[in-house]
Enzyme design. Structure first.
Site, PDB file in Angstrom:
ATOM      1  N   ASP A  44       0.782  -1.642  -0.009  1.00 15.57           N
ATOM      2  CA  ASP A  44       0.117  -0.038  -0.012  1.00 15.57           C
ATOM      3  C   ASP A  44       1.351   1.557  -0.194  1.00 15.57           C
ATOM      4  OD1 ASP A  44      -2.509   2.043   0.305  1.00 15.57           O
ATOM      5  OD2 ASP A  44      -2.052   1.823   2.693  1.00 15.57           O
ATOM      6  N   SER A  45       0.449   2.409  -0.387  1.00 11.22           N
ATOM      7  CA  SER A  45       0.675   3.512  -0.111  1.00 11.22           C
ATOM      8  C   SER A  45       2.006   3.669   1.491  1.00 11.22           C
ATOM      9  CB  SER A  45       0.510   5.306  -0.576  1.00 11.22           C
ATOM     10  OG  SER A  45      -1.016   5.085   0.443  1.00 11.22           O
ATOM     11  N   GLY A  64      -2.461   9.517  -3.013  1.00 11.88           N
ATOM     12  CA  GLY A  64      -4.607   9.579  -3.290  1.00 11.88           C
ATOM     13  C   GLY A  64      -4.029  10.733  -4.605  1.00 11.88           C
ATOM     14  N   ASN A 103      -6.690   1.351  -2.842  1.00 11.79           N
ATOM     15  CA  ASN A 103      -7.640   1.462  -3.996  1.00 11.79           C
ATOM     16  C   ASN A 103      -7.125   2.081  -5.127  1.00 11.79           C
ATOM     17  OD1 ASN A 103     -10.921   0.486  -2.691  1.00 11.79           O
ATOM     18  ND2 ASN A 103      -9.286   1.110  -1.179  1.00 11.79           N
ATOM     19  N   THR A 104      -6.363   2.967  -4.116  1.00 10.22           N
ATOM     20  CA  THR A 104      -5.837   3.899  -5.983  1.00 10.22           C
ATOM     21  C   THR A 104      -4.673   3.463  -6.638  1.00 10.22           C
ATOM     22  OG1 THR A 104      -5.849   5.792  -3.928  1.00 10.22           O
ATOM     23  CG2 THR A 104      -4.541   5.837  -5.956  1.00 10.22           C
ATOM     24  N   GLU A 149      -1.595   8.095   9.252  1.00  8.28           N
ATOM     25  CA  GLU A 149      -0.119   7.672   8.779  1.00  8.28           C
ATOM     26  C   GLU A 149       0.992   7.911  10.378  1.00  8.28           C
ATOM     27  OE1 GLU A 149       2.120   6.055   6.258  1.00  8.28           O
ATOM     28  OE2 GLU A 149       0.112   5.349   5.166  1.00  8.28           O
ATOM     29  N   CYS A 184     -10.961   3.808   0.488  1.00  8.02           N
ATOM     30  CA  CYS A 184      -9.339   3.417   1.155  1.00  8.02           C
ATOM     31  C   CYS A 184      -8.985   2.436   2.272  1.00  8.02           C
ATOM     32  CB  CYS A 184      -8.989   4.728   0.800  1.00  8.02           C
ATOM     33  SG  CYS A 184      -7.597   5.166   1.268  1.00  8.02           S
ATOM     34  N   HIS A 220      -6.679   2.885   3.984  1.00 11.35           N
ATOM     35  CA  HIS A 220      -6.412   3.570   5.441  1.00 11.35           C
ATOM     36  C   HIS A 220      -7.447   3.669   6.428  1.00 11.35           C
ATOM     37  CE1 HIS A 220      -3.021   4.845   3.920  1.00 11.35           C
ATOM     38  NE2 HIS A 220      -1.523   5.564   4.521  1.00 11.35           N
TER      39      HIS A 220
HETATM   40  N1  DGL Z   1      -4.920   3.241   0.741  1.00  9.12           N
HETATM   41  C1  DGL Z   1      -4.838   3.761  -0.384  1.00  9.12           C
HETATM   42  C2  DGL Z   1      -6.511   3.462  -1.411  1.00  9.12           C
HETATM   43  O1  DGL Z   1      -6.417   2.238  -0.736  1.00  9.12           O
HETATM   44  C3  DGL Z   1      -3.749   4.772  -0.518  1.00  9.12           C
HETATM   45  C4  DGL Z   1      -4.039   6.569  -0.158  1.00  9.12           C
HETATM   46  C5  DGL Z   1      -3.305   7.237  -0.355  1.00  9.12           C
HETATM   47  O2  DGL Z   1      -2.019   7.105  -0.299  1.00  9.12           O
HETATM   48  O3  DGL Z   1      -3.364   8.503  -0.778  1.00  9.12           O
HETATM   49  O4  DGL Z   1      -6.287   3.819  -1.879  1.00  9.12           O
END
Ligand code: DGL
Length: 263
Positions: free
Chosen positions: A10-11, A43, A74-75, A151, A183, A185
């Site tokens: 993930d990010s 994002g 998801n991104t 985060e 998302c 997070h």
């Molecule tokens: N957790 C991520 C998602 O599901 C990315 C969120 C991000 O870094 O902007 O989209």
């Protein structure tokens, strides 16, 4: 063969919400988790940089002989899943907002979606809505600041509650009864979201279980399920911050060693 690990990324730390579900569904599997926290949030990240990061992480997993990869973001799914699938031989499991179950569940025919800017603008997301949400009204927010709060381990501070209020109250006023956490997070903010929703009846859904089931099916189809006992989970982060270990431990509710990857 089947003891080889599964790479999950993930990010940042958000994908740990997916890792937890995978641990419940597939307790034997050995897992690698990569938090690209140095580059979070994804994002609104430049697409070329996002592509380079996905490539680096997939190579990192391939070098550790991963048998499959889960895009717990998801991104990254919205923008890179098809491209990654074309590049790599191992099965790649991706996540997308839970629009389909939400459209089935809603009684008011009004749903809310919290997701990132890239996800909400993506073709993949629009196609999802066109296929499954034609007869419901979808209210969307790209939730500025949510990812950063997670985060930083700020799951229910006053600042976090205020951010959630700003994004959720207008949707509640519009009579949504179902909220999609699009998302990875955001599931960590679920208790705070419930506080903000107060007495209002709101079903909050995400796709962590759906992804775990999809992973199970895919491993089974490829005869890659691990029937031997679990040996290890390994955690990596591209962020040098000393706080990383503390946040991982907070989100996983257990002692966790996080290795810093300088890239
Ligand atoms: N957790 C991520 C998602 O599901 C990315 C969120 C991000 O870094 O902007 O989209």
């Amino acid at each position: 063969m089947s003891e080889r690990p599964i790479g999950i990324f993930d990010s940042g730390v958000g994908g740990l919400s997916i890792l937890k579900a995978i641990q419940e569904h597939l307790p034997n599997e050995n897992l690698l988790y990569f938090a690209d926290s140095k580059f979070a949030p994804y994002g609104q990240l430049d697409e070329e940089i996002l592509k380079q990061r996905c490539l680096y992480i997939a190579e990192f997993f391939a070098a550790q002989n991963a048998k499959a990869m889960v895009i717990a973001c998801n991104t990254a799914t919205a923008l890179m899943a098809e491209w990654l699938r074309a590049e790599y031989d191992f099965p790649i499991i991706a996540i997308e907002p839970a629009i389909k179950p939400a459209a089935k569940l809603t009684k008011t025919k009004k749903i809310g979606v919290f997701a990132t800017t890239h996800t909400l603008k993506s073709e993949r997301y629009h196609s999802l809505k066109n296929r499954f949400a034609q007869d419901v009204t979808v209210f969307e927010s790209d939730c500025p600041g949510f990812v950063e709060q997670v985060e930083n381990g700020q799951l229910d501070t006053l600042e976090t509650i205020a951010l959630i209020e700003d994004n959720l109250q207008p949707m509640l006023a519009d009579d949504i009864d179902t909220l999609v956490l699009g998302c990875t997070h955001y599931p960590f903010l679920r208790p705070a979201i419930k506080i903000v929703a107060g007495g209002k009846k709101l079903t909050i859904i995400d796709n962590a279980d759906a992804v775990s089931l999809q992973l199970t099916r895919t491993l089974s189809d490829h005869q890659l399920l691990n029937f031997k006992s679990h040996q290890f989970d390994k955690f990596y982060s591209s962020s040098e911050s000393e706080n990383q270990q503390v946040i991982f431990q907070q989100l996983l509710s257990k002692d966790t060693e996080v290795q810093y990857i300088n890239h």
